[in-house]
Structure formats: structure tokens, C-alpha cells
Design an enzyme around this catalytic site. Structure first.
Site, PDB file in Angstrom:
ATOM      1  N   SER A  44     -57.102 -10.028  22.422  1.00  0.00           N
ATOM      2  CA  SER A  44     -57.870  -9.402  23.500  1.00  0.00           C
ATOM      3  C   SER A  44     -57.026  -8.626  24.491  1.00  0.00           C
ATOM      4  O   SER A  44     -57.571  -7.954  25.368  1.00  0.00           O
ATOM      5  CB  SER A  44     -58.674 -10.475  24.244  1.00  0.00           C
ATOM      6  OG  SER A  44     -59.679 -11.005  23.408  1.00  0.00           O
TER       7      SER A  44
ATOM      8  N   GLU B  60       0.802  -1.224   0.000  1.00  0.00           N
ATOM      9  CA  GLU B  60       0.000   0.000   0.000  1.00  0.00           C
ATOM     10  C   GLU B  60       0.837   1.276   0.000  1.00  0.00           C
ATOM     11  O   GLU B  60       0.431   2.283  -0.566  1.00  0.00           O
ATOM     12  CB  GLU B  60      -0.941   0.008   1.224  1.00  0.00           C
ATOM     13  CG  GLU B  60      -2.086  -0.974   1.144  1.00  0.00           C
ATOM     14  CD  GLU B  60      -3.086  -0.609   0.060  1.00  0.00           C
ATOM     15  OE1 GLU B  60      -3.436   0.587  -0.071  1.00  0.00           O
ATOM     16  OE2 GLU B  60      -3.501  -1.517  -0.685  1.00  0.00           O
TER      17      GLU B  60
END
Length: 820
Positions: free
Chosen positions: A417, A111
Site C-alpha cells: 500500500s 620473470e
């Protein structure tokens, strides 16, 4: 000599004359001066341009860049380590001495070979790239090549964007030069190796080492170091785990060899090391050992929702973008103190995992799907509803892959419910339409009711019968669907939805009818998820123990930045008033009946009062229980990820689990009750008419029909019972050949005396604000504007038959076992 030749010679002599030569010299002089001035002007313009770009560069925060080496950490409610933050972008920070020299050298070699020589930018490399870019411009390719050093790449990853432009490049170069003045080469390289993208969601060499080799980065060999060094240039192209590269590995193998060659060329490895590595690659390739559990946290169910909530709160408070907050959470070294009770979290997980809790549903609770996950699933949440702090949140049963969907927090489902206290009876009492003793007729809908509710066919009860006149208390205890529909119709759909939304329920565009508000039947369209989950239900049910106030549920107590500054603090609860204190207490008292004597008895534990409500969705595909004690609120869900019918009832399965996990949460806690507010009284009503009773109501052959229950002061019925009359009672006695009326009652059969309230059952007579203004803001009080059914009497007595028992109606004080 001809005339033409003489003219040519004259012109030539004139051209070569000193005068003409002076003109040429002058022209060239001014030409070069012009070019020079133009060049100076261009350089000046470019200089100012570059200077303006440099001035617009973000301020270099060296500490922020170094904080990329500090992982964000979560702690439990005792301040003990819980988890490292693992976002979708996976990154594990390692120190310099944990990174092998071969790995550092691999990156430098491929790099930035002059990394240890330059001051942040590589002039030689830049010159070559400029020439290449000019050539590209002239050829029309418009390709901008980079000359980024490792320092520049770190700046790009930490400070700038990935935009490809000259402006970004200039900023990058300037900031790289500045960074080199503050950090050593080793500090720069270490930070770079912890942040570099390594393909997929992996950032940094440690995450990559785990993903590809299931190794700690310190254990990587030379070939593995070379592979990772070459990966970063094109992570997708060189990904050895991709299917295309598995078929043809030459691309990433050749790239690895190139890295090894460069390392050898620069003297980082010996010829022997180089040759051995090349021979190994040629013979055996690169041996990968992928780690499929890389992104899993220790407390997966609690940690991921906490990260989600912290991100959202940071964006709301500081106006961060999604990208900014993602980077801050992943790389910012935050300390997140959660509200999780570690022991409770672990024990709730054990209860949900226990197959013995599901025998009523299936003989094989631990049957697994193709992903090795239990088919039958469950979730649970426990909240301290006073502070809003979540103490336990479990999103599923059994071992599951990382990033599995969290059924307690992210999933939305119908709640059945369980909605009735939240969007039916709570709002009805809060709006002054009745109290716990108000009566509603559990009977088929009239044509008018069918029209106003939108039902085409008669809705049914789970118990497939009609129970006749029911008090609100009894209706919610046995979970009468018909009663809920009628009460919800009086409340109004818009009112119910307004209450539900404040309580945290989500209503999609197709879930805005009475079947949703009364029965909890949400459409749950995949494109518009709606409904609730155990997280929202546990939070919602807490209002009934907290004076009608909903404290927004929080999974964390505080968040600190890397320097110890407080970013977020939940010590002051976020509160929303939903119901009046009187309403919330009455509903709480009603909900205790289902646990004390209804279908949810197993939810009871020890001597701590428990109130709650079961829920079942259409086709028995989801079972729920939500409830509370004076200390905590909680909710349970049981079902299949691919919904299927279950063969039992909600109360049989969910309430025992609720009792077990809440028993764990209350270990060591003393008995106490929810405090009764002022402004409510127990008022006598006739349980058949719902009106003020007379002495005739005590002479019913079935026994006295006088009933005492809670009403908000000022909301009790003020009309006398018109159901029990002399003729009515006499006809009852005649038809039933009843001899049970005693002599005292015979003497009174012509009287209609008022039944006085029981003074011992009255609380402080201060009248609360029972005006429908207690409803959510800007909501109409009633959608249907029906005149009957308001106040204590929810059924018109004239519509009742005299001999109810012949119509399949049983009395409210009979023992009823209800599936819901």
C-alpha cells in the site's frame, strides 16, 4: 672412339668454355642481387609496417601509469576518510619501501632476470623467442610465445589489452622503451607489483598477501615471497587455495622451489637460505591463512552503491566503456566525496540491529542462517529531498560478509500500500479527478468494475469488511483496498504506471495491471525484477514536500581525478516535475493523518510534522513505511530474505523504527512546516455523496455530514448533493426513531440551502493549471473513460442503500484501526 662418345666430349667442352662460365656467373650475380633487393624490399615493408603500428600506439601517459599507485578514496559529508575503493578487482597499493627485497627479487628472478640491465626489452630473450615462434609456424602450431620484460608487462596491464598478436607485441615493446626513459627501475617495479594479476579478483602483491596469508606485504617471509613470485605466471594453476591443489599441492610447491632455485642461482639468496627454505617446504609445505574479509569496506552498505552510481555517471558523461570505468575507479586515484552522514549512518545501523524492535514479529529476531546472517532483515534510507543527497543507507541487519546483497539499494520488492499515494491518489488529484474531500465507496466491485479492472474474484480489504463512503483522506488513512482499486481504475493503469516510473518504481512485463498500480503487488519475477526498495521509496516520497518535484537521489557530492580536476558534481540537483505543487501539498496533508491519528502514530517524534504511509505485501511477507518531514524523506523495509509470513502489522513494527531513525536525523532541528502553495482551498462537501452540500446534509441523524477539505481551485464538485433529500432525512429519522434534530433543523427541513465555503479555510484563489496536461507526457488521461466517479463524487449515490448501517458500513468519522 665411337660417335656417341665424341658427341659427349664436345658438349662437355662447350659447357666448360669461357662463354658458358660467364653466363653462370651472370645468373648467380643477378640471383643474389634479386635476393638482396627482395630482402631490402621485405625489410622496408616490415619497417613501414612496424612504423605504422608504432604510430598507432596509444600515447604514453606516464602520469596515468604512475596513478595506478594511487588508490581511489571515499570521504564522508564532512570530508573525512571513509573507505578505500575496493572493487571486485581487489587491489591495495603499497610503497616501494613496504615491499620486501625478497619479494622484488623473486619476481625479477623468475620473470625478468636481466631487468636491471635492459632498457625495456630483452634482445637476447627476444631472439630466442623469435626462433621458437618460427619453428612453431613451420610445424603448424601457430603458437606465439612472449618475451615480455617486467616493463612490457606493466605496459600491457596499464595501457594495452591482453590480445595475443604481433601488433600488440610491437606496441608493447615500443612503449616499454619509452617508459624506461621516464621512470626509474624501482618506480617501474613498484608499479608493476601493485598491478600484476594475482589470481581471482586480486591485483597486486598486497592483495595477494592478504588473500593467501592474511598478512601485510611487508611481513612476508622468504617462502611466501617465492610463492607469490611464482604465482603470476599461471595464477589459477598455482592457486594453493583451490580444491584441486589442496588435494595435490605438488604443482605450486614445485613452482615455488623453482623460484627459490633461480633466486639462489642469481645470488639473491645464500645457499643456507635456499637449503633451509627447500627443507621447510618438503617438511611442512606452505602454510596458508586465507583472509575471507579481504573485500569488505568500512561502510559496506553505503560505499558499494556509491561506486556503482559513480561508475554509471562517468559512463553517461564521458562515454567510457565498462572496462575503462572499472580501471579508472580501481586504479585512477579518484577522490569521491559522498553525502553520507557518518554518525547518522552508524546510528541507523544500531537501530536496525536492535532485536527489541522486532519482538512483535518473532521471539527470536537474532536467529541466524547457515551463513551466520540474521534471518529477519531490514533496510532503511534517509534522503535530503531538496538536494537529493542520501544521508544514510543501510542494506541489512547485523554483521554480514563482504559483497552481501544490499536490500536498500539493489533489491527490488513489492511495496504494498505504500504505492497508493504515488500511483493512485496523487495522480487522481493531479489529473483533476478529485481532492482530499472527494468520496469513493468502499464496497464490493460491481460487475462493470470487475470487468474493467480485470479481477475475476472480489478483492478484499485487509480489515475484511466494507466501510461505505470514504473521502480520499480517510481511504488512504485506513488503506482501503477497494477504494484504491476504484480510484486507480479512474486514473487508468497507463497513467499510474507513467507516474510510478517517473518516481523510480520498476514495472516488469507481468506487473502492469491494476493490482500493481493500486495495491503495489509486483510479480518480482527473478528474470525481470521489479517493484521498489527503500532507496526508491525515500526518493519518491520526497516529492510531497518539494512542490511535486523529484530530485534524483545521489550518494555523492563530487568526484575529483588524481590531479584535483572535477569529474562529477551534484551541487546542481537533477530535478523531474511529477505533480503540481498543489497536488503534492494535498497528498502531504492527507498522509499526516496516518501518523497523527492512524496506524502509524509511533512514527511521530518531537514537534516535527511527519507524513507517511505503511505498506504490507501479500501474505504479510514484507512490511514497509515511507514518509517525510519538512526536512527529510525516509523509508523502512522489514522482512526475510526467504519470504515468510509475519504475525503482526506493518504499522506496529515499521513506524516506531521510522520514528527512531528520523528522530536521530532531526536532532537539533527546529519546527517548520511544508509551505502551503497558492491555488488550493478548503471546500465544503457532503461526506456521503462527495458533492456540494445543502442544508439537508447537516440534518442527517448521524450528525452533520458537511466536511471541509483541500481541493485544487477549479476541481471541487459543482453539483449539489442528491443523496440527502427531505424524504431521505425523514426516513432516516423515522427508521432510527431519532429525536436529535433540533428545532432549528425542523424549521429548515423543507429547504436545501447551499453551504457556503469557510472563508478562513481558503488560500489564494489563483486558479492553478488543473488540466490533465499535468500528467506525464504522452499518456492518455483515462484508460476506462468512465463517466461517473469523476470530480468530487467518486461513487454514484443512487447505488447506495438508505440504511447503510445494516450493510456493515461504518461512517468515515468513526475511529478505525487498520492493519495496513
Amino acid at each position: 672412339m665411337t660417335e656417341r662418345k665424341r658427341e659427349y666430349k664436345d658438349r662437355k667442352q662447350k659447357k666448360n668454355s669461357p662463354k658458358n662460365q660467364s653466363k653462370v656467373t651472370k645468373f648467380l650475380k643477378w640471383f643474389f642481387i634479386g635476393v638482396l633487393l627482395l630482402g631490402i624490399t621485405a625489410i622496408t615493408i616490415v619497417g613501414f609496417y612496424v612504423l605504422s603500428i608504432i604510430r598507432s600506439s596509444p600515447e604514453l601517459d606516464v602520469q596515468a601509469i604512475q596513478s595506478l599507485n594511487q588508490p581511489s578514496i571515499l570521504y564522508d559529508d564532512q570530508g573525512n576518510f571513509m573507505d578505500n575503493v575496493i572493487t571486485r578487482e581487489q587491489r591495495y597499493v603499497v610503497k616501494s619501501d613496504e615491499i620486501p627485497d625478497n619479494l622484488k627479487k623473486a619476481f625479477v628472478a623468475i620473470e625478468d632476470e636481466r631487468f636491471y640491465e635492459h632498457k625495456g626489452i630483452d634482445i637476447k630473450r627476444i631472439a630466442g623467442v623469435i626462433a621458437s615462434n618460427i619453428k612453431g609456424k613451420l610445424s603448424g602450431s601457430n603458437t606465439v610465445q612472449g618475451a615480455s620484460t617486467i616493463t612490457q608487462q606493466l605496459i600491457k596491464n596499464a595501457v594495452l589489452t591482453n590480445e595475443v598478436s604481433y601488433e600488440r607485441k610491437i606496441k608493447e615493446m615500443y612503449l616499454a622503451l619509452e617508459l624506461e626513459k621516464h621512470l626509474s627501475k624501482d618506480e617501474i617495479l613498484t608499479t608493476y607489483l601493485n598491478t600484476i594479476p594475482m589470481g581471482g579478483y586480486q591485483y597486486g602483491v598486497s592483495a595477494a598477501a592478504q588473500r593467501f596469508f592474511s598478512k601485510n606485504v611487508s611481513d612476508l617471509n622468504l617462502i611466501e615471497c617465492a610463492y607469490l613470485g611464482g604465482l603470476t605466471q599461471a595464477p589459477t594453476s598455482y592457486d594453493g587455495l583451490s580444491e584441486i591443489n589442496k588435494e595435490n599441492p605438488s604443482r605450486y610447491l614445485n613452482r615455488t622451489k623453482s623460484v627459490l632455485f633461480k633466486m639462489h642461482e642469481l645470488g639473491y639468496i645464500s645457499s643456507e637460505q635456499y637449503n633451509n627454505a627447500i627443507n621447510e617446504i618438503d617438511t611442512n609445505g606452505i602454510k596458508f591463512k586465507p583472509n575471507n574479509k579481504l573485500s569488505k569496506t568500512n561502510f559496506e552498505w553505503f560505499t558499494r552503491p556509491t561506486i556503482t552510481q559513480v561508475k554509471q555517471d562517468l559512463m553517461n558523461k564521458y562515454k567510457y566503456t565498462q572496462d575503462e570505468v572499472d580501471k579508472l575507479i580501481a586504479n585512477g586515484g579518484l577522490k569521491i566525496y559522498t553525502s553520507m552522514d557518518r554518525n547518522l549512518q552508524n546510528n541507523v545501523q544500531k537501530v536496525l540491529d536492535d532485536p527489541n524492535n522486532y519482538k512483535a514479529i518473532t521471539n527470536n529476531p537474532n536467529e541466524k542462517n547457515e551463513d551466520d546472517v540474521y534471518k529477519l532483515q531490514a533496510s532503511a534510507t534517509i534522503i535530503d529531498y531538496k538536494t537529493g543527497h542520501v544521508k544514510a543507507l543501510v542494506g541489512g541487519r547485523g554483521e554480514q560478509p563482504a559483497m552481501s546483497h544490499n536490500r536498500a539499494y539493489y533489491d527490488l520488492k513489492s511495496i504494498g500500500s505504500a504505492t497508493k499515494p504515488l500511483t493512485v491518489y496523487g495522480p487522481a488529484i493531479d489529473l483533476g479527478l478529485g481532492g482530499a474531500g472527494s468520496v469513493v465507496n468502499d464496497s464490493p466491485l460491481t460487475n462493470k468494475e470487475l470487468s474493467s479492472t480485470g479481477y475475476k474474484d472480489q478483492p478484499k480489504n485487509e480489515y475484511n469488511s466494507y466501510r461505505g463512503p470514504l473521502t480520499f483522506r480517510e481511504a488512504i488513512k485506513i488503506s482501503s483496498n477497494l477504494a484504491a482499486i476504484k480510484v486507480a481504475n479512474e486514473v487508468g493503469v497507463s497513467n499510474s504506471i507513467a507516474y510510478g516510473e517517473k518516481l523510480g518504481l520498476v514495472y516488469g512485463p507481468h506487473s502492469r495491471g491494476i493490482s500493481t498500480t493500486a495495491l503495489g503487488q509486483f510479480q518480482n519475477d527473478p528474470n525481470n525484477p521489479d517493484g521498489g526498495n527503500t532507496y526508491t521509496l525515500a526518493s519518491a516520497f520526497g516529492v510531497f514536500g518539494n512542490n511535486g518535484v523529484k530530485t534524483n537521489a545521489k550518494l555523492y557530492t563530487k568526484v575529483l581525478d588524481s590531479h584535483g580536476n572535477v569529474l562529477l558534481d551534484t551541487s546542481t540537483p537533477e530535478e523531474i516535475k511529477i505533480f503540481s505543487p498543489q497536488t503534492s501539498y494535498i497528498v502531504y496533508d492527507m498522509l499526516k493523518d496516518q501518523v497523527e491519528s492512524g496506524s502509524a502514530k509511533p512514527a511521530k517524534f518531537g514537534n516535527i510534522p511527519v507524513a507517511g504511509k505503511t505498506g504490507t505485501t501479500t501474505g504479510d511477507k514484507d512490511y514497509l513505511f515511507a514518509g517525510l518531514t519538512p526536512y527529510y524523506s525516509a523509508a523502512i523495509w522489514i522482512g526475510y530474505d526467504k519470504p515468510r509470513e509475519m504475525r503482526t502489522s506493518s504499522g506496529i513494527v515499521t513506524s516506531p523504527i521510522f520514528g527512531k531513525i528520523m528522530g536521530l536525523a532531526h536532532k537539533g532541528l527546529q519546527y517548520k512546516e511544508v509551505e502551503q502553495p497558492s491555488g488550493i482551498s478548503k471546500i465544503a462537501v457532503c461526506m456521503d455523496s462527495g458533492l456540494k452540500p445543502t442544508s439537508l446534509c447537516t440534518q442527517d441523524p448521524r450528525g452533520s455530514r458537511v466536511y471541509y477539505d483541500w481541493f485544487i481551485n477549479g476541481s471541487a464538485p459543482n453539483q449539489y448533493c442528491n443523496y440527502h433529500t427531505n424524504s431521505h432525512v425523514n426516513n432516516f429519522n423515522k427508521n432510527n426513531n431519532t429525536t436529535g434534530v433540533n428545532e432549528k433543523n425542523k424549521k429548515q427541513e423543507t429547504k436545501t440551502e447551499e453551504i457556503k465555503p469557510n472563508e478562513n479555510n481558503k488560500s489564494n484563489e489563483q486558479t492553478p493549471n488543473t488540466n490533465p496536461d499535468n500528467a506525464p507526457n504522452n499518456v492518455p488521461n483515462n484508460d476506462n473513460n468512465n463517466s461517473n466517479n469523476i470530480g468530487g463524487n467518486m461513487i454514484p449515490p443512487q447505488n447506495q442503500t438508505e440504511n447503510n448501517t445494516n450493510n456493515g458500513v461504518i461512517t468515515p468519522n468513526q475511529s478505525i484501526n487498520n492493519k495496513n
